[in-house]
Write a protein that holds these residues in place. Structure first.
Motif, short mmCIF file in Angstrom:
data_model
loop_
_atom_site.label_atom_id
_atom_site.label_comp_id
_atom_site.label_asym_id
_atom_site.label_seq_id
_atom_site.Cartn_x
_atom_site.Cartn_y
_atom_site.Cartn_z
N VAL A 105 0.84 -1.20 0.00
CA VAL A 105 0.00 0.00 0.00
C VAL A 105 0.87 1.25 0.00
CG1 VAL A 105 -0.20 0.02 2.54
CG2 VAL A 105 -1.93 1.19 1.16
N ILE A 106 0.44 2.25 -0.78
CA ILE A 106 1.00 3.60 -0.74
C ILE A 106 0.03 4.43 0.09
CG2 ILE A 106 1.66 5.62 -2.10
CD1 ILE A 106 2.08 3.66 -4.48
N MET A 107 0.50 5.04 1.16
CA MET A 107 -0.40 5.67 2.12
C MET A 107 -1.09 6.93 1.60
SD MET A 107 -0.43 3.58 4.58
CE MET A 107 -1.41 4.51 5.75
N GLY A 108 -0.49 7.62 0.64
CA GLY A 108 -1.11 8.82 0.09
C GLY A 108 -1.14 8.74 -1.42
N PHE A 109 -2.35 8.73 -2.01
CA PHE A 109 -2.47 8.56 -3.45
C PHE A 109 -3.65 9.36 -3.96
CE2 PHE A 109 -2.57 6.16 -7.44
CZ PHE A 109 -1.21 5.95 -7.66
N PRO A 110 -3.44 10.24 -4.97
CA PRO A 110 -4.53 11.09 -5.45
C PRO A 110 -5.57 10.32 -6.25
CG PRO A 110 -2.59 11.41 -6.79
CD PRO A 110 -2.17 10.51 -5.66
N GLN A 111 -6.83 10.65 -6.05
CA GLN A 111 -7.89 10.03 -6.85
C GLN A 111 -7.70 10.40 -8.32
OE1 GLN A 111 -11.82 10.98 -5.32
NE2 GLN A 111 -11.83 9.04 -4.25
N GLY A 112 -7.91 9.41 -9.19
CA GLY A 112 -7.80 9.65 -10.62
C GLY A 112 -6.47 9.28 -11.21
N ASP A 113 -5.47 8.95 -10.37
CA ASP A 113 -4.17 8.53 -10.87
C ASP A 113 -4.29 7.11 -11.40
OD1 ASP A 113 -1.45 7.64 -11.08
OD2 ASP A 113 -0.89 9.32 -9.81
N GLU A 114 -3.72 6.83 -12.55
CA GLU A 114 -3.87 5.54 -13.20
C GLU A 114 -2.76 4.55 -12.86
OE1 GLU A 114 -4.20 6.32 -17.36
OE2 GLU A 114 -6.17 7.27 -17.19
N LEU A 115 -1.76 4.96 -12.10
CA LEU A 115 -0.64 4.06 -11.84
C LEU A 115 -0.97 3.00 -10.81
CD1 LEU A 115 2.35 6.56 -11.84
CD2 LEU A 115 1.58 5.07 -13.67
N ALA A 116 -2.02 3.20 -10.04
CA ALA A 116 -2.45 2.22 -9.05
C ALA A 116 -3.95 2.40 -8.84
CB ALA A 116 -1.69 2.39 -7.74
N GLN A 117 -4.54 1.49 -8.10
CA GLN A 117 -5.95 1.58 -7.77
C GLN A 117 -6.10 2.32 -6.45
OE1 GLN A 117 -9.63 -1.55 -7.09
NE2 GLN A 117 -7.56 -2.21 -6.61
N GLY A 118 -6.97 3.31 -6.42
CA GLY A 118 -7.15 4.10 -5.22
C GLY A 118 -8.25 3.58 -4.32
N THR A 119 -8.04 3.72 -3.01
CA THR A 119 -9.10 3.45 -2.05
C THR A 119 -10.05 4.65 -2.00
OG1 THR A 119 -7.93 4.50 -0.20
CG2 THR A 119 -7.45 2.16 -0.64
N ASN A 120 -11.03 4.56 -1.13
CA ASN A 120 -11.82 5.74 -0.83
C ASN A 120 -10.90 6.81 -0.24
OD1 ASN A 120 -14.11 4.36 -1.62
ND2 ASN A 120 -14.72 3.84 0.46
N PRO A 121 -11.19 8.09 -0.46
CA PRO A 121 -10.33 9.14 0.10
C PRO A 121 -10.42 9.18 1.63
CG PRO A 121 -12.29 10.11 -0.84
CD PRO A 121 -12.33 8.66 -1.21
N TYR A 122 -9.30 9.52 2.26
CA TYR A 122 -9.33 9.71 3.71
C TYR A 122 -9.06 11.16 4.09
CZ TYR A 122 -4.17 9.28 3.74
OH TYR A 122 -2.82 9.45 3.52
N TYR A 123 -8.71 12.00 3.09
CA TYR A 123 -8.72 13.43 3.37
C TYR A 123 -8.88 14.22 2.08
CZ TYR A 123 -3.59 14.07 2.34
OH TYR A 123 -2.33 14.13 1.78
N ARG A 124 -9.29 15.45 2.26
CA ARG A 124 -9.53 16.36 1.15
C ARG A 124 -8.85 17.67 1.51
NH1 ARG A 124 -13.74 19.98 -0.49
NH2 ARG A 124 -14.22 19.83 -2.73
N THR A 125 -8.02 18.17 0.61
CA THR A 125 -7.28 19.40 0.90
C THR A 125 -7.03 20.14 -0.40
OG1 THR A 125 -5.38 20.30 2.14
CG2 THR A 125 -4.97 18.38 0.76
N ALA A 126 -6.31 21.25 -0.32
CA ALA A 126 -6.13 22.10 -1.50
C ALA A 126 -4.73 22.71 -1.49
CB ALA A 126 -7.17 23.22 -1.50
N TYR A 127 -4.30 23.17 -2.64
CA TYR A 127 -3.13 24.05 -2.68
C TYR A 127 -3.47 25.30 -1.87
CZ TYR A 127 -0.71 21.29 -6.19
OH TYR A 127 -0.04 20.28 -6.83
N ALA A 128 -2.45 25.90 -1.29
CA ALA A 128 -2.70 27.01 -0.37
C ALA A 128 -1.74 28.16 -0.60
CB ALA A 128 -2.57 26.53 1.08
N LEU A 129 -2.22 29.37 -0.30
CA LEU A 129 -1.40 30.57 -0.35
C LEU A 129 -0.79 30.79 1.02
CD1 LEU A 129 -0.68 33.08 -2.20
CD2 LEU A 129 -2.49 34.28 -0.93
N ILE A 130 0.53 31.00 1.06
CA ILE A 130 1.24 31.25 2.31
C ILE A 130 1.74 32.68 2.30
CG2 ILE A 130 3.05 30.41 3.84
CD1 ILE A 130 3.28 27.99 1.98
N ALA A 131 1.50 33.39 3.40
CA ALA A 131 1.95 34.78 3.50
C ALA A 131 2.28 35.09 4.96
CB ALA A 131 0.87 35.74 2.99
#
Length: 294
Positions: A105-131
């Motif tokens: 198992v790979i512990m972090g894998f984005p949904q929609g990636d074709e290199l492996a089969q994904g589980t259900n998501p366990y978190y949802r996040t976004a790119y962020a602005l840092i200031a």
């Protein structure tokens, strides 16, 4: 969705390898209708995790990343011994680890990636602005904000927010940081945070888990704003699950049950590392709502 995976650096791996793995997996899946995990896993008594040896906040070979901690949680819940297979997350990572049956198992894998089969998501996040706090940019919520015009903004080259910045006319003064690096000797995220602290850039854009982790370590801490309000360019919010071999359907189902049954503990680990968690309505998940699913 390919852009979601580029923050982990192994997504540009050859698609031909993925196609071969999928074909091989389909053949194996047909032989395992009994639910017997011994057919799918290297050793059913051991949770064998594929990970990068130097890629905080995700993982390292000292067990200090949040994916290390999640693996420890899952091993405890499964009553299994835990072992890591470490390999740099560059081109060939999936092939040399999961695809070579060196781990399960790979512990972090984005949904929609074709290199492996994904589980259900366990978190949802976004790119962020840092200031910096009090900089006048710490309440900016979108790259389309006029206050960013003419500012020097750091961005990792080749990641999705670069497109949003180009549409918003921010690339002329942008400072790019390399996507493909050797994590043993370099870190684009740390370089960006250092430049922000020194005033060489006015703000930076990083993948959420990196943004939250490094902003929290800065002195003084930096302000992190998940970019959930973009109306032009790609959406910058992604769901992250785990990656397994395409054939390993019973293993995937077991991981899905673990995610569902332990979401509160999963969220707590992520929040402890500063990951900006989001619910399905793009609202932040904090300690008071940590039991919610992504």
């Amino acid at each position: 969705m390919a852009g979601a995976g580029r923050y982990r650096r192994w997504l540009p791996a050859l698609l031909a390898i993925a196609a071969m793995a999928i074909g091989h997996g389909a053949a194996r899946a047909q032989t395992n209708e009994s639910g017997d995990l011994s057919i799918e896993l290297i050793d059913p008594k051991v949770l064998r995790v594929c990970a990068d040896p130097r890629n905080l906040p995700f993982s390292n070979d000292k067990g200090e990343g949040f994916e290390n901690k999640l693996a420890e949680l899952f091993a405890q819940k499964l009553q299994k011994k835990l072992e890591f297979t470490y390999f740099p997350q560059a081109t060939g990572f999936v092939r040399m680890t999961l695809g070579s049956h060196r781990c399960d198992v790979i512990m972090g894998f984005p949904q929609g990636d074709e290199l492996a089969q994904g589980t259900n998501p366990y978190y949802r996040t976004a790119y962020a602005l840092i200031a910096k706090q009090g900089s006048g940019l710490d309440d900016v919520t979108t790259l389309e904000d006029e206050r960013l015009k003419g500012k020097h903004i750091g961005v990792v080259a080749g990641t999705p927010p670069g497109t949003n910045m180009a549409v918003a006319g921010l690339m002329a003064n942008a400072k790019p940081y390399p996507l493909m690096i050797d994590t043993r000797i370099d870190s684009s995220a740390e370089a960006m945070i250092s430049d922000l602290a020194k005033g060489e850039i006015d703000a930076g854009v990083l993948w959420g888990p990196m943004a939250g982790f490094y902003a929290r370590k800065a002195n003084p801490p930096l302000h992190v704003t998940p970019l959930v309000k973009e109306t032009t360019g790609p959406k910058l919010v992604y769901r992250i699950g785990m990656g397994v071999r395409p054939a390993d359907q019973n293993w995937k189902r077991q991981l899905n049950r673990l995610i569902q049954e332990n979401q509160g503990e999963i969220n707590k680990i992520l929040l402890d590392f500063g990951v900006p968690l989001l619910d399905e309505n793009d609202r932040p998940i904090g300690p008071d709502t940590a039991a919610k699913s992504p």
